[in-house]
Enzyme design. Structure first.
Site, PDB file in Angstrom:
ATOM      1  N   SER A 103      46.137  37.988  47.674  1.00  0.00           N
ATOM      2  CA  SER A 103      46.712  36.670  47.381  1.00  0.00           C
ATOM      3  C   SER A 103      46.806  36.541  45.870  1.00  0.00           C
ATOM      4  CB  SER A 103      45.779  35.591  47.934  1.00  0.00           C
ATOM      5  OG  SER A 103      46.123  34.307  47.449  1.00  0.00           O
ATOM      6  N   TYR A 135      37.427  31.807  49.672  1.00  0.00           N
ATOM      7  CA  TYR A 135      38.726  32.490  49.750  1.00  0.00           C
ATOM      8  C   TYR A 135      38.981  33.300  48.479  1.00  0.00           C
ATOM      9  CZ  TYR A 135      43.775  32.873  50.848  1.00  0.00           C
ATOM     10  OH  TYR A 135      45.044  33.327  51.136  1.00  0.00           O
TER      11      TYR A 135
END
Ligand code: NAD
Length: 264
Positions: free
Chosen positions: A146, A159
């Site tokens: 990401s 995350y």
């Protein structure tokens, strides 16, 4: 029209019943790869995805529902893939979840689940896939990290930690395979409008008392200079490139496709 550049190869894409994973599975199938789908969802909807892949691209697609937080289920899935297709030639570690909260309020079970699904699962699939890839002297491992594998955002501690972790794991995998025909790279998407992000759009719309469209614009304008979402199809095309011979020497990269997010 079907292209045949990955004809005869088998690709396992974790978390491919939805969103980015499904986009990548379809792009690899379009190149002729057989597909192992993984992920949750209604049985009839997953069956429909499987049938569509087979009909659209003339390949064989199976589904395994392994929970990517459970190493024993991951091992069972890898074994089924080998039994069905003889090998996992292309491994895409994509399954992932999100939870948004300040660190002091972050539920411990959410932290553990995010680390297990978004990070540790890639260790398990990779350790199980590598011996046969090395033996064949060909393999592709693509980790879906990401923009949050490269920069942080408040309220996304687990995350961001998992995604930075998977970028590091990608580098080590690339180094351990550097003198083989196996490559490992990470793709770092910016905002993609999938169910994972729609939840964040809905939360923003509710918190701020604004429309869904305004919430989407707000989300994009904070982080993504292009003001547009990245699409699963664009990410699929990048995955196909990373599987091509042209990418033989792309090793250990963390390749952002993020509308300019991390250029800032
Ligand atoms: P999504 O919610 O649309 O899809 C997630 C997939 O993972 C689904 O198929 C789901 O069933 C599966 N999954 C979830 N938990 C699982 C588990 N325990 N075991 C097996 N499968 C499980 O999400 P998405 O946006 O397509 O995300 C896919 C990946 O891309 C994630 O790793 C995510 O972090 C990453 N990513 C997404 C974005 C974005 O903006 N959407 C941006 C950057 C990175």
């Amino acid at each position: 029209m079907q292209s045949t550049s990955l004809q005869g190869k088998a690709a396992l894409v974790t978390g491919s019943t939805s969103g980015i994973g499904l986009g990548i599975a379809r792009a690899l199938a379009q190149q002729g790869a057989h597909i192992v789908l993984n992920g949750f969802g209604a049985a009839d909807e997953i069956k429909a995805l499987q049938i569509a892949l087979q009909k659209d691209f003339g390949i064989t697609a199976i589904h395994h529902a392994a929970d990517m937080s459970r190493p024993a289920e991951i091992a069972a899935m890898m074994q089924v893939a080998v039994e069905k297709f003889g090998a996992v030639d292309i491994l895409v570690n994509n399954a992932g979840i999100q939870h948004v909260a300040n660190i002091e309020d972050f539920p411990i079970d959410k932290w553990d689940a995010i680390i297990a699904i978004n990070l540790s699962s890639a260790f398990h699939t990779t350790r199980l896939a590598l011996p046969a890839m090395k033996e064949k002297n060909w393999g592709r491992i693509i980790n879906i990290a990401s923009a949050h594998g490269l920069v942080g955002s408040a309220q996304k501690s687990a995350y961001v930690a998992a995604k930075h972790g998977i970028v590091g794991f990608t580098k080590v995998t690339a180094l351990e395979t550097a003198q083989t025909g196996v490559t490992c790279n990470a793709i770092c998407p910016g905002w993609v409008l999938t169910p994972l992000v729609q939840k964040q759009v809905d939360a923003r719309a509710a918190n701020e008392g604004i429309s869904n469209d305004e919430a989407k614009k707000g989300l994009l304008s904070e982080k993504q200079p292009s003001g547009e979402f990245v699409t699963p199809e664009q990410l699929g095309a990048l995955a196909v490139f990373l599987c091509s011979e042209a990418a033989n020497q792309v090793r250990g990269a963390a390749w952002n496709m993020d509308g300019g997010w991390i250029a800032q």
